[in-house]
Each structure stands twice: as C-alpha cells, then as structure tokens.
Design a protein around this motif. Structure first.
Motif, short mmCIF file in Angstrom:
data_model
loop_
_atom_site.label_atom_id
_atom_site.label_comp_id
_atom_site.label_asym_id
_atom_site.label_seq_id
_atom_site.Cartn_x
_atom_site.Cartn_y
_atom_site.Cartn_z
N ALA A 46 -48.39 -21.01 -61.39
CA ALA A 46 -47.30 -20.13 -60.98
C ALA A 46 -47.56 -19.46 -59.63
CB ALA A 46 -47.05 -19.07 -62.05
N GLU A 47 -48.81 -19.03 -59.40
CA GLU A 47 -49.13 -18.34 -58.15
C GLU A 47 -48.99 -19.28 -56.95
OE1 GLU A 47 -51.70 -18.66 -60.63
OE2 GLU A 47 -50.81 -16.96 -61.68
N LEU A 49 -47.13 -22.06 -56.81
CA LEU A 49 -45.72 -22.39 -56.63
C LEU A 49 -44.98 -21.26 -55.93
CD1 LEU A 49 -43.37 -24.30 -57.04
CD2 LEU A 49 -43.10 -23.39 -59.35
N ALA A 50 -45.32 -20.04 -56.23
CA ALA A 50 -44.70 -18.89 -55.55
C ALA A 50 -45.01 -18.93 -54.06
CB ALA A 50 -45.17 -17.58 -56.17
N ARG A 51 -46.26 -19.26 -53.71
CA ARG A 51 -46.63 -19.36 -52.29
C ARG A 51 -45.90 -20.51 -51.60
NH1 ARG A 51 -52.88 -19.76 -51.91
NH2 ARG A 51 -52.34 -20.03 -49.71
N ARG A 53 -42.98 -21.72 -52.44
CA ARG A 53 -41.58 -21.29 -52.27
C ARG A 53 -41.43 -20.35 -51.08
NH1 ARG A 53 -40.56 -20.73 -58.65
NH2 ARG A 53 -39.56 -22.75 -58.95
N GLU A 54 -42.37 -19.44 -50.92
CA GLU A 54 -42.32 -18.51 -49.78
C GLU A 54 -42.42 -19.26 -48.46
OE1 GLU A 54 -45.41 -15.59 -50.21
OE2 GLU A 54 -44.64 -14.90 -52.15
N GLU A 55 -43.36 -20.17 -48.38
CA GLU A 55 -43.55 -20.93 -47.13
C GLU A 55 -42.33 -21.82 -46.84
OE1 GLU A 55 -45.98 -20.50 -44.87
OE2 GLU A 55 -46.61 -18.87 -46.18
N VAL A 63 -38.10 -26.72 -51.34
CA VAL A 63 -39.48 -26.86 -51.80
C VAL A 63 -39.90 -28.33 -51.73
CG1 VAL A 63 -40.98 -26.66 -53.84
CG2 VAL A 63 -39.45 -24.78 -53.23
#
Length: 80
Positions: A46-47, A49-51, A53-55, A63
């Motif tokens: 999850a962590e 994937l969150a990064r 998505r941000e990038e 994505v």
C-alpha cells in the motif's frame, strides 16, 4: 475555392467544425491493433502504491503509464 481543414488556422478550424455537417466521419472506421499485450497483474504494498500514485499525478500520467515508463527506463539504464 474552398480551404481544406489542413490549411486552416486554429480559429478557422474551430468555426468549420462547429457546424454539425462538418462533423461527419469521412470513410469507413479504422480499427487499430491494440498497442499493448495482455495485462500483467502486479501487486504493490500500500505504501509503495501510494508513492507511485503521487509520482504519476505529478507527471500528469496514469499509474499504468508511469509504471511502463519506469520499467522502460530501468531496462534501458539498469545495471543488470
């Protein structure tokens, strides 16, 4: 003599295509082959994937597009 859409300025093109009679498709539809092969399921913590998505959002990319570019970069510049 009529100006073709290829010879128009952007304003002339906008005016031309603002009329419904100029929005009809010309010729039969063109079917394009898919650009990509079959989807490849990849799972991320999850962590991470969150990064990703941000990038991707920073680059104004999806994505999937961001991941494809990252993989291509690694294949082109990786040390493997």
């Amino acid at each position: 003599m009529t100006t073709s859409p290829q010879d128009m300025t952007p304003d002339q093109e906008y005016e031309y295509y603002s009329h419904p009679e100029n929005q009809e498709p010309a010729g039969p539809p063109v079917r394009r082959r898919p650009r990509y092969g079959a989807p490849v399921p990849v799972r991320f913590p999850a962590e991470l994937l969150a990064r990703v998505r941000e990038e991707a959002a920073k680059d104004d990319r999806s994505v999937s597009s961001w991941i494809r570019r990252a993989v291509e970069h690694e294949l082109d510049h990786g040390t493997g």
